[in-house]
Each structure stands twice: as structure tokens, then as C-alpha cells.
Design a protein around this motif. Structure first.
Motif, short mmCIF file in Angstrom:
data_model
loop_
_atom_site.label_atom_id
_atom_site.label_comp_id
_atom_site.label_asym_id
_atom_site.label_seq_id
_atom_site.Cartn_x
_atom_site.Cartn_y
_atom_site.Cartn_z
N THR A 3 0.85 -1.19 0.00
CA THR A 3 0.00 0.00 0.00
C THR A 3 0.89 1.24 0.00
OG1 THR A 3 -1.74 -1.15 1.23
CG2 THR A 3 -1.82 1.25 1.20
N TYR A 4 0.77 2.04 -1.04
CA TYR A 4 1.52 3.29 -1.09
C TYR A 4 0.71 4.39 -0.43
CZ TYR A 4 4.39 0.76 -4.45
OH TYR A 4 5.21 -0.16 -5.05
N LEU A 9 1.16 8.67 -3.88
CA LEU A 9 0.36 8.51 -5.10
C LEU A 9 0.00 9.87 -5.70
CD1 LEU A 9 -1.99 5.57 -4.05
CD2 LEU A 9 0.05 5.47 -5.51
N LYS A 13 1.02 11.37 -9.38
CA LYS A 13 0.02 11.86 -10.33
C LYS A 13 0.38 13.23 -10.89
CE LYS A 13 -3.92 9.40 -8.29
NZ LYS A 13 -5.20 9.56 -7.56
N VAL A 47 -3.24 8.46 -13.77
CA VAL A 47 -3.49 7.59 -12.64
C VAL A 47 -2.17 7.03 -12.12
CG1 VAL A 47 -5.80 6.94 -13.44
CG2 VAL A 47 -3.83 5.52 -14.06
N GLY A 49 -0.93 3.82 -9.18
CA GLY A 49 -1.36 2.83 -8.20
C GLY A 49 -0.54 1.57 -8.32
N GLU A 84 -8.99 -1.83 -3.60
CA GLU A 84 -9.26 -0.44 -3.97
C GLU A 84 -7.95 0.28 -4.31
OE1 GLU A 84 -10.91 3.63 -1.80
OE2 GLU A 84 -11.63 1.67 -1.13
N GLY A 85 -7.97 1.03 -5.41
CA GLY A 85 -6.83 1.84 -5.78
C GLY A 85 -5.78 1.16 -6.63
N CYS A 86 -5.93 -0.15 -6.86
CA CYS A 86 -4.93 -0.85 -7.67
C CYS A 86 -5.08 -0.51 -9.15
CB CYS A 86 -5.02 -2.36 -7.47
SG CYS A 86 -6.42 -3.15 -8.29
N VAL A 87 -4.04 -0.78 -9.91
CA VAL A 87 -4.09 -0.68 -11.37
C VAL A 87 -4.00 -2.10 -11.92
CG1 VAL A 87 -2.95 0.17 -13.45
CG2 VAL A 87 -3.05 1.61 -11.41
N ALA A 115 -8.36 1.67 -9.74
CA ALA A 115 -7.95 2.95 -10.33
C ALA A 115 -7.99 2.93 -11.85
CB ALA A 115 -6.55 3.32 -9.84
N LEU A 171 4.81 0.04 -8.99
CA LEU A 171 3.94 1.21 -9.14
C LEU A 171 3.73 1.50 -10.62
CD1 LEU A 171 2.44 3.46 -7.57
CD2 LEU A 171 4.43 4.90 -7.97
#
Length: 235
Positions: A3-4, A9, A13, A47, A49, A84-87, A115, A171
């Protein structure tokens, strides 16, 4: 899964993929840009993630069947495992005649707050995928389902996508220029270098807009580096 921080993040961006490729090149990493993965919609925002990887291999008829969609080891199972938030990085062996995901799976990913999805293959149900508002980078679209040309293997293992080696939790940053992978072990170091590169290039661009010539400015010589550093102390 790594988890970053939100701060990390958000800072990523603010950095272009073009800048990241330059910084990674300075670190000795040349093969970081995922080939043939471009934004499906022109208004997609940048984005960033952690990578959640999915791997397809070329179709094998005894395995790539509609019945395989009900298996626990399926794309459906993979979607439900996405945090949640992953690519989502979908390695499709460059297949262009079978869509890896369609509107329903993309809508579910959007609901789960994924994401983005990035693939070196194609998607199907284009209108519905766009309506899902999931950010997608791909090489295009095709009507046939994935099993027409691909066999799903597994998720969260190292993959090759667009000719780039990607490991879970690397990432991923994607914008209009495409998608770039930053190795997990280098995330903090690359971020610091990238932010400084962005500041320097913003100063150089301002100099160019004011009529400065390029030799000695881009890249900057010692005199121009001195001037840049002085400008930083005044802000």
C-alpha cells in the motif's frame, strides 16, 4: 499487497510518464513503457497505483471455453480479489482479436474502486466500457470474448505486458503518453528525482518561452544550473 501512501500517489500523479522514463533511464532502466497501451478515452486523467497483475496465454480449446468463466480461477475471481486503488495489469500476449474484459467486468472494477485497467490486448463492449467510467489503456477493441483467442491463467504473479516485466506491487503511472512501471524497490528514490526533474524542466520551459536558446540550457550547463538553483531559493 503493498500500500503506497496517499501522499506518494498524489505526487506521482503530478509527474508525467515522459519524465518518469527519463529518470528511470538515468537509473539504468530502459524497458519500462508498456507498448500499445493507450487511453481508451481522451479525457482520462493521469493515474497512479500498485500493479495487480492478470495473465492470459494464447487460447487452448480445452481450457478456453465459456464454462471456464464459472471457475474460481477465472477473470471473475481476479476482479473480486482486486483491492481499492490498484491498477489492473492485464497481460494478453498482444492479442488483438479477443477482448480481455467487457462492460460488465469493467463496471464491477469501477464499483470496487479499481484505479484503472491497462492491457497490451483489447477490450470489448466499447460503449459500455466507456460508460462504466473505468480508466482503460489498451491497444483497441474487438467484439469476440476473451476465450475466442486467450486462456486465462492466474493473477498476482509476474507478467510480461507490452514487452515489459511487471511484478505485483510495482507502481504504475499512466497518462496520455501511455503507461510506465516503476519497480517497487525504487518508488521513493524515483519520486524524489522525478519531482526535481519536473521543477527543472518547468524552469527551462519558462526560459525558452522568454526567448532563451537551447544550447547550454537543455540540458543545462553549470551556469544555468546555478541560475536555476538561485531561482529556487527565491520561491
Amino acid at each position: 499487497m503493498t500500500t503506497y501512501s496517499i501522499d506518494t500517489l498524489e505526487k506521482y500523479k503530478s509527474v508525467t510518464t515522459a519524465t518518469l522514463t527519463t529518470v528511470l533511464l538515468k537509473k539504468g532502466l530502459r524497458n519500462v513503457w508498456i507498448r500499445e497501451a493507450f487511453p481508451l478515452s481522451p479525457d482520462q486523467e493521469r493515474v497512479a497505483g500498485p500493479a495487480f497483475t492478470l495473465r492470459f496465454v494464447p487460447s487452448r480449446e480445452d481450457l478456453a471455453t465459456p464454462a471456464s468463466w464459472t471457475s474460481p480461477n477465472s477473470t471473475r475471481g481476479a476482479v473480486e480479489a482486486m483491492p481499492e486503488g490498484c491498477v489492473a495489469i492485464v497481460a494478453a500476449d498482444g492479442c488483438s482479436d479477443a477482448g480481455v474484459f467487457g462492460d460488465i467486468l469493467c463496471q464491477r472494477m469501477k464499483y470496487r474502486k479499481v484505479a484503472a485497467m491497462i492491457t497490451d490486448g483489447v477490450v470489448r463492449d466499447l460503449e459500455g466500457v466507456v460508460q462504466s467510467e473505468l480508466s482503460v489503456w489498451s491497444k483497441g477493441t474487438a467484439a469476440p470474448p476473451s476465450v475466442a483467442g486467450l486462456t486465462f491463467v492466474n493473477w498476482q504473479e509476474p507478467v510480461g505486458c507490452g514487452g515489459v516485466a511487471i511484478f505485483p506491487d510495482d507502481l504504475i503511472v499512466a497518462d496520455r503518453d501511455g503507461a510506465v512501471v516503476v519497480p517497487a524497490a525504487l518508488v521513493d528514490e524515483v519520486l524524489e528525482m522525478a519531482l526535481e526533474q519536473e521543477r527543472l524542466e518547468a524552469w527551462i520551459l519558462d526560459e525558452v518561452q522568454n526567448g532563451a536558446s537551447l544550447p547550454g540550457l537543455y540540458p543545462p550547463n553549470e551556469e544555468n544550473l546555478r541560475r536555476y538553483r538561485e531561482s529556487r531559493t527565491k520561491t
